[in-house]
Motif scaffolding. Structure first.
Motif, short mmCIF file in Angstrom:
data_model
loop_
_atom_site.label_atom_id
_atom_site.label_comp_id
_atom_site.label_asym_id
_atom_site.label_seq_id
_atom_site.Cartn_x
_atom_site.Cartn_y
_atom_site.Cartn_z
N UNK A 1 0.85 -1.19 0.00
CA UNK A 1 0.00 0.00 0.00
C UNK A 1 0.88 1.23 0.00
N UNK A 2 0.29 2.41 -0.28
CA UNK A 2 1.10 3.63 -0.32
C UNK A 2 1.77 3.91 1.02
N UNK A 3 2.70 4.83 1.03
CA UNK A 3 3.42 5.12 2.27
C UNK A 3 2.49 5.80 3.27
N UNK A 4 2.77 5.56 4.54
CA UNK A 4 2.11 6.25 5.66
C UNK A 4 0.60 6.04 5.74
N UNK A 5 0.13 4.86 5.27
CA UNK A 5 -1.30 4.57 5.46
C UNK A 5 -1.53 3.71 6.70
N UNK A 6 -0.46 3.41 7.45
CA UNK A 6 -0.62 2.71 8.72
C UNK A 6 -0.26 1.24 8.70
N UNK A 7 0.46 0.79 7.67
CA UNK A 7 0.78 -0.65 7.56
C UNK A 7 1.60 -1.14 8.76
#
Length: 449
Positions: free
Chosen positions: A28-34
């Motif tokens: 997923x994109x950066x800084x989405x909480x992974x």
């Protein structure tokens, strides 16, 4: 720090409970909480958690020096850090920032065969390296795609429970209009979500402070980080072109004709020179591409023109952060969306569809004014979806439903600022119901069977 409940939480629990589970790749994109969600899950479910971040600790790229077998890798991790504990059946190995070392994906097959430890990998720019990862681990991994918060997760963050959301769905399924209070509360929450977007850092700050204070700075920092990623991960000449496309999205969305025009990005620009740039931004999870259908009929795959498309931001908060100062001020102080109103609502609905698992398609007939924002499909029907910024008739929608030309279309859906309604085979719902569309259609289908 306030933890935001996410949809991945339930997925991770189910994954762990599966006795035949495969190593998991969360992209997923950066800084989405992974990372945050995975670490919380790990801390609650494992005696020992081995976290290896290939950006912060590049020395761990040496762990495959003796090959990709699980035992060799574990031995090499222990050499670098003897304090890491590998307890059979109770250990999670978490490889973070996988895009920095996609080779580790080759080891997933051996970890699955070995079976003593659970493995999760995560990375932000994975779309770009995914072909390599795919070929190295095909058949031995499970994929999960994570996005920024959708409106449902935003509601959870604000303390609203599943009963509140179930009630919204019941209103849709029974075509019962919301009362004045419900319209006011849900409308206000949705407008906040439109302005903030779903990036966890922005949402958390808003929930903790109860105001928009600091949200713009956080959003702008995210934009700066994305631009940094473009410089870091985009090879060679394309960087400037990719940045140009990224910068032009808000301007082009604000126009009546929202089709993305490469010719407006730079003088003399041609589609073939920029094609890779659009795909790059899509792979990086920064944008959602909405392709123009050749004709509105099933099946949708392969039935579109790849040279005609609209570009939306994958998170509406990033669109808002890129507006000019005056629009920013007006938006936060007066909640006035101005010329960007249509663009923002269309972006948010498109984003809701993607987060629900749909691909985006629109239709514009060359020889007429017929144009339709989105299409979704069920097992047997094609459903046009209209996003109306102003109240008024949806002429194109009506034509698609009534004309004999479009035999896969039987009814349409319209999202507006108004309440629930139904007439002339058009179901009308408030914008804030867009995230429930897939569940609503699934309910509709089961009733028709």
């Amino acid at each position: 720090m306030l933890y935001l409940k996410r949809k991945i939480d339930a997925f991770l629990s189910e994954w762990k409970a599966n006795p035949d589970k495969k190593p998991l790749i969360v992209k997923g994109p950066r800084q989405v909480g992974k990372t945050e969600s995975i670490q919380r899950f790990a801390a609650e479910n494992y005696t020992s958690v081995i976290t290896i971040n290939f950006v912060e600790e590049p020395k761990y790229k040496m762990i495959t020096a003796d090959g990709y077998k699980a035992a060799d890798i574990i031995k090499n991790i222990s050499r670098i850090d003897p304090s890491k504990r590998f307890i059979e059946g109770e250990t999670l190995i978490f490889f973070d920032e996988l895009q920095e070392f996609p080779d580790i994906a080759t080891a997933l097959k051996f970890f699955k065969i070995d079976g003593r430890f659970d493995v999760i990998c995560s990375g932000s720019m994975l779309g770009l390296n995914y072909r390599k990862i795919e070929s190295n681990s095909v058949g031995y991994k499970t994929d999960y795609e994570m996005f920024s918060l959708d409106f449902e997760e935003f509601l959870w963050a604000g303390g609203y429970d599943d009963a509140f959301i179930d009630d919204m769905l019941t209103h849709m399924c029974t075509l019962t209009p919301f009362n004045k209070l419900e319209m006011s509360v849900c409308g206000e929450l949705f407008l906040n979500y439109c302005i903030l977007g779903g990036m966890p850092a922005v949402v958390r700050e808003f929930i903790e402070k109860g105001t928009f204070e600091g949200s713009l700075e956080t959003q702008r920092q995210l934009i700066a980080d994305y631009k940094e990623d473009i410089r870091k991960y985009a090879d060679g000449m394309d960087q400037t072109r990719i940045l140009n496309v990224f910068q032009h999205i808000p301007v082009q969305l604000a126009k009546d004709n929202k089709k993305f025009q490469i010719s407006k990005v730079a003088s003399g620009a041609r589609f073939r020179d920029y094609r890779g740039c659009i795909e790059w931004l899509n792979d990086a999870g920064m944008v959602n591409i909405c392709y123009c259908l050749n004709f509105p009929e099933l099946p949708l795959k392969g039935n579109y023109d790849e040279t005609k498309y609209k570009l939306y931001f994958a998170d509406s908060g990033l669109l808002v952060a890129m507006l000019d100062e005056e629009a920013q001020e007006d938006l936060r102080a007066n909640k006035n969306l101005g010329v960007y109103k249509g663009a923002l609502y269309e972006n948010v609905v498109g984003e809701a569809l993607v987060k629900a698992g749909y691909q985006l398609y629109y239709y514009k007939r060359e020889d007429s004014t017929l144009e339709q924002d989105f299409f979704v499909r069920t097992a047997s029907a094609l459903i046009p979806v209209e996003v109306k910024a102003q109240r008024g008739t949806a002429k194109s929608l009506r034509t698609l439903i009534t004309s004999d030309k479009y035999e896969d279309i039987h009814y349409g859906i319209k999202f507006t600022a108004g309440n629930i309604g139904f007439s002339d085979d058009i179901y009308t719902f408030p914008y804030f119901c867009a995230f429930l569309l897939k569940r609503y259609l699934a309910g509709e289908q089961s009733e028709k069977l």
